[in-house]
Structure formats: structure tokens, C-alpha cells
Design a protein around this motif. Sequence first.
Motif, PDB file in Angstrom:
ATOM      1  N   GLY A 278      -7.574  -0.551   5.674  1.00 31.20           N
ATOM      2  CA  GLY A 278      -9.016  -0.746   5.512  1.00 31.20           C
ATOM      3  C   GLY A 278      -9.373  -2.223   5.488  1.00 31.20           C
ATOM      4  N   THR A 279      -8.483  -3.038   4.927  1.00 31.97           N
ATOM      5  CA  THR A 279      -8.694  -4.484   4.922  1.00 31.97           C
ATOM      6  C   THR A 279      -8.580  -5.029   6.340  1.00 31.97           C
ATOM      7  OG1 THR A 279      -7.935  -4.668   2.645  1.00 31.97           O
ATOM      8  CG2 THR A 279      -7.881  -6.677   3.983  1.00 31.97           C
ATOM      9  N   ASP A 280      -7.614  -4.526   7.112  1.00 37.05           N
ATOM     10  CA  ASP A 280      -7.523  -4.935   8.513  1.00 37.05           C
ATOM     11  C   ASP A 280      -8.807  -4.577   9.260  1.00 37.05           C
ATOM     12  OD1 ASP A 280      -4.974  -5.961   8.195  1.00 37.05           O
ATOM     13  OD2 ASP A 280      -3.992  -4.100   8.813  1.00 37.05           O
ATOM     14  N   LEU A 281      -9.356  -3.409   8.971  1.00 36.93           N
ATOM     15  CA  LEU A 281     -10.614  -2.998   9.595  1.00 36.93           C
ATOM     16  C   LEU A 281     -11.729  -3.975   9.208  1.00 36.93           C
ATOM     17  CD1 LEU A 281     -12.065  -0.885  11.318  1.00 36.93           C
ATOM     18  CD2 LEU A 281     -12.433   0.432   9.224  1.00 36.93           C
ATOM     19  N   PHE A 282     -11.793  -4.372   7.960  1.00 39.80           N
ATOM     20  CA  PHE A 282     -12.774  -5.365   7.511  1.00 39.80           C
ATOM     21  C   PHE A 282     -12.620  -6.664   8.293  1.00 39.80           C
ATOM     22  CE2 PHE A 282     -13.548  -8.876   4.365  1.00 39.80           C
ATOM     23  CZ  PHE A 282     -14.935  -8.808   4.379  1.00 39.80           C
ATOM     24  N   LEU A 283     -11.384  -7.089   8.502  1.00 43.09           N
ATOM     25  CA  LEU A 283     -11.115  -8.351   9.193  1.00 43.09           C
ATOM     26  C   LEU A 283     -11.506  -8.317  10.671  1.00 43.09           C
ATOM     27  CD1 LEU A 283      -7.640  -9.239   7.662  1.00 43.09           C
ATOM     28  CD2 LEU A 283      -9.892 -10.123   7.001  1.00 43.09           C
ATOM     29  N   SER A 284     -11.685  -7.126  11.221  1.00 35.81           N
ATOM     30  CA  SER A 284     -12.011  -7.024  12.640  1.00 35.81           C
ATOM     31  C   SER A 284     -13.447  -7.413  12.951  1.00 35.81           C
ATOM     32  CB  SER A 284     -11.736  -5.606  13.149  1.00 35.81           C
ATOM     33  OG  SER A 284     -12.682  -4.688  12.634  1.00 35.81           O
ATOM     34  N   GLY A 285     -14.279  -7.517  11.948  1.00 33.13           N
ATOM     35  CA  GLY A 285     -15.678  -7.856  12.177  1.00 33.13           C
ATOM     36  C   GLY A 285     -15.864  -9.267  12.708  1.00 33.13           C
ATOM     37  N   ARG A 286     -16.829  -9.419  13.598  1.00 38.10           N
ATOM     38  CA  ARG A 286     -17.170 -10.751  14.102  1.00 38.10           C
ATOM     39  C   ARG A 286     -17.609 -11.613  12.923  1.00 38.10           C
ATOM     40  NH1 ARG A 286     -22.666 -11.876  17.161  1.00 38.10           N
ATOM     41  NH2 ARG A 286     -23.162 -10.616  15.387  1.00 38.10           N
ATOM     42  N   TYR A 287     -18.515 -11.084  12.113  1.00 37.10           N
ATOM     43  CA  TYR A 287     -18.884 -11.697  10.833  1.00 37.10           C
ATOM     44  C   TYR A 287     -18.522 -10.697   9.757  1.00 37.10           C
ATOM     45  CZ  TYR A 287     -21.565 -14.955  13.657  1.00 37.10           C
ATOM     46  OH  TYR A 287     -21.940 -15.886  14.595  1.00 37.10           O
TER      47      TYR A 287
ATOM     48  N   ILE B 231     -11.340  -5.851  -2.170  1.00 31.89           N
ATOM     49  CA  ILE B 231     -10.567  -6.031  -0.943  1.00 31.89           C
ATOM     50  C   ILE B 231      -9.100  -6.090  -1.361  1.00 31.89           C
ATOM     51  CG2 ILE B 231     -10.234  -7.436   1.123  1.00 31.89           C
ATOM     52  CD1 ILE B 231     -13.164  -6.588   0.790  1.00 31.89           C
ATOM     53  N   GLY B 232      -8.305  -5.096  -0.952  1.00 32.67           N
ATOM     54  CA  GLY B 232      -6.921  -4.998  -1.397  1.00 32.67           C
ATOM     55  C   GLY B 232      -5.920  -5.266  -0.297  1.00 32.67           C
ATOM     56  N   VAL B 233      -4.842  -5.960  -0.666  1.00 26.40           N
ATOM     57  CA  VAL B 233      -3.769  -6.289   0.279  1.00 26.40           C
ATOM     58  C   VAL B 233      -2.411  -5.987  -0.341  1.00 26.40           C
ATOM     59  CG1 VAL B 233      -5.106  -8.064   1.489  1.00 26.40           C
ATOM     60  CG2 VAL B 233      -3.703  -8.709  -0.464  1.00 26.40           C
ATOM     61  N   HIS B 234      -1.427  -5.848   0.524  1.00 27.25           N
ATOM     62  CA  HIS B 234      -0.034  -5.657   0.098  1.00 27.25           C
ATOM     63  C   HIS B 234       0.869  -5.837   1.308  1.00 27.25           C
ATOM     64  CE1 HIS B 234       0.356  -1.562   1.848  1.00 27.25           C
ATOM     65  NE2 HIS B 234      -0.939  -1.493   1.579  1.00 27.25           N
ATOM     66  N   THR B 235       2.164  -5.877   1.068  1.00 36.41           N
ATOM     67  CA  THR B 235       3.100  -5.960   2.175  1.00 36.41           C
ATOM     68  C   THR B 235       3.189  -4.602   2.863  1.00 36.41           C
ATOM     69  OG1 THR B 235       5.288  -6.759   2.837  1.00 36.41           O
ATOM     70  CG2 THR B 235       5.213  -5.359   0.889  1.00 36.41           C
ATOM     71  N   TRP B 236       3.741  -4.591   4.050  1.00 37.48           N
ATOM     72  CA  TRP B 236       3.956  -3.341   4.762  1.00 37.48           C
ATOM     73  C   TRP B 236       5.404  -2.909   4.581  1.00 37.48           C
ATOM     74  CZ3 TRP B 236       7.714  -4.238   8.340  1.00 37.48           C
ATOM     75  CH2 TRP B 236       7.831  -5.528   8.843  1.00 37.48           C
TER      76      TRP B 236
ATOM     77  N   GLU C 128      -0.656   1.212  14.182  1.00 37.13           N
ATOM     78  CA  GLU C 128      -0.883   0.851  15.585  1.00 37.13           C
ATOM     79  C   GLU C 128      -2.246   1.328  16.059  1.00 37.13           C
ATOM     80  OE1 GLU C 128       2.343   1.810  18.240  1.00 37.13           O
ATOM     81  OE2 GLU C 128       3.823   1.103  16.787  1.00 37.13           O
ATOM     82  N   ALA C 129      -2.611   2.557  15.708  1.00 39.54           N
ATOM     83  CA  ALA C 129      -3.929   3.083  16.084  1.00 39.54           C
ATOM     84  C   ALA C 129      -5.026   2.273  15.396  1.00 39.54           C
ATOM     85  CB  ALA C 129      -4.029   4.558  15.718  1.00 39.54           C
ATOM     86  N   ASN C 130      -4.824   1.922  14.158  1.00 39.72           N
ATOM     87  CA  ASN C 130      -5.824   1.151  13.427  1.00 39.72           C
ATOM     88  C   ASN C 130      -6.043  -0.217  14.070  1.00 39.72           C
ATOM     89  OD1 ASN C 130      -7.679   0.734  11.246  1.00 39.72           O
ATOM     90  ND2 ASN C 130      -6.147  -0.564  10.296  1.00 39.72           N
ATOM     91  N   ILE C 131      -4.963  -0.871  14.450  1.00 38.41           N
ATOM     92  CA  ILE C 131      -5.068  -2.179  15.097  1.00 38.41           C
ATOM     93  C   ILE C 131      -5.837  -2.043  16.421  1.00 38.41           C
ATOM     94  CG2 ILE C 131      -3.752  -4.038  16.216  1.00 38.41           C
ATOM     95  CD1 ILE C 131      -3.676  -4.087  13.108  1.00 38.41           C
ATOM     96  N   ARG C 132      -5.587  -0.968  17.153  1.00 38.39           N
ATOM     97  CA  ARG C 132      -6.303  -0.729  18.410  1.00 38.39           C
ATOM     98  C   ARG C 132      -7.812  -0.571  18.134  1.00 38.39           C
ATOM     99  NH1 ARG C 132      -3.062   2.866  19.905  1.00 38.39           N
ATOM    100  NH2 ARG C 132      -4.266   4.757  19.645  1.00 38.39           N
TER     101      ARG C 132
END
Length: 182
Positions: free
Chosen positions: A102-111, A120-125, A74-78
Motif C-alpha cells: 500500500g505504501t508502494d501504491l502511495f509512492l506511485s502518485g505524481r504528487y 504510512i507503514g514500511v518494512h523489509t520484504w 510484481e502485480a502491484n508494481i505494474r
Amino acid sequence: EMDFNLNERVTRKEAFRAYRADNKEATFEIEGDTARVEGVLTSRFPADVLRLIFEHPEVRTIELMYISGSLDDEANIRACRYIRRQGLDTHVPRGGMVASGGTDLFLSGRYRTCGERAMIGVHTWSWMGKDGDELPRDHEEHEPYLEFYEEMGIPEKFYWFTLSSASADEVHWMTRSELEEY
């Protein structure tokens, strides 16, 4: 993931760097218009992002060096929303690594950009003993993630891909074609 200089050998120094990053809170290092970050994203990260925005208005890019994940989604999404609203770009440099939060943080960029052999790593929560891919698609627990990806301009199919790519205890390293697709 520890081969930072991409020479297909992991030195003692590289192993120590990865160990240190996996066991410290993420911190920013400012150089010109770039803020480099390495470490684990904690509940204090949103405040750190706000401090970065207010104290360093010259920063335009956040360079994600090595971020294995977050301890507080939740804090990371904020924090990600602050980055997007500020219009900052994100970049994973050559040999850099992001996974999970960290991947969510990468996705937050405008570009969003990444260098050669960036990982770039992903997985289920997982929550309360259930993995995200075990819940029906219309389950309310999916909503915050779907809303987040929509805000970031990421297609919904990426969310479902992350859930099916690896269990919560594993990481799927995205291929170049997967990065281009999503």
C-alpha cells in the motif's frame, strides 16, 4: 490503525471496517475526480487500475483509505507504474492507513499527500526465507525495487531505510520527519 475518526477510541464499526478491508480485494469507489480504494492489493489489481483509467478519465486522484498490503508484489508494481504513467496523484486521507505494498501504491502518485495522522507503514520484504536486509547491497534481488523507486522519484536511501526499519512480519509507522525526509 483502526481509529479512523481519530478520537482515540476504536468502535465496533471501526474494527469491522478494518477487518473487512484486511480480508477483501481492493476495489475503487468513484466520486467526481477521485477514486477511493480500500482492501488488499491482489494480482487482479493492475487490470482494475487499467479499467479505472479507461472507464473514468475524469479521475485525477487516488485516495488510499486503508490498504494493509499486497499479495503479489510484481502485480502491484505494474499497477503502480500505470498510475505514474497516467499522472495520477495519490492521497492518504486523515486517519487513513497504507502499509507494505500500500505504501508502494502511495509512492506511485505524481504528487503524494497525506492528511493529519495518516499512517504510512514500511518494512523489509521476505522471499524464500530471507529478509531483504539479510542480503548484501549488491544482490540482484534488490534491483527491481531500486529501479521502481528511481522511476517513482524516490531516493535510493528510502529503500535501504525500509529494509532496516522493521522485519517482514512487523511494520514501522513513519514519523512526520521521516515522511518529510523521504
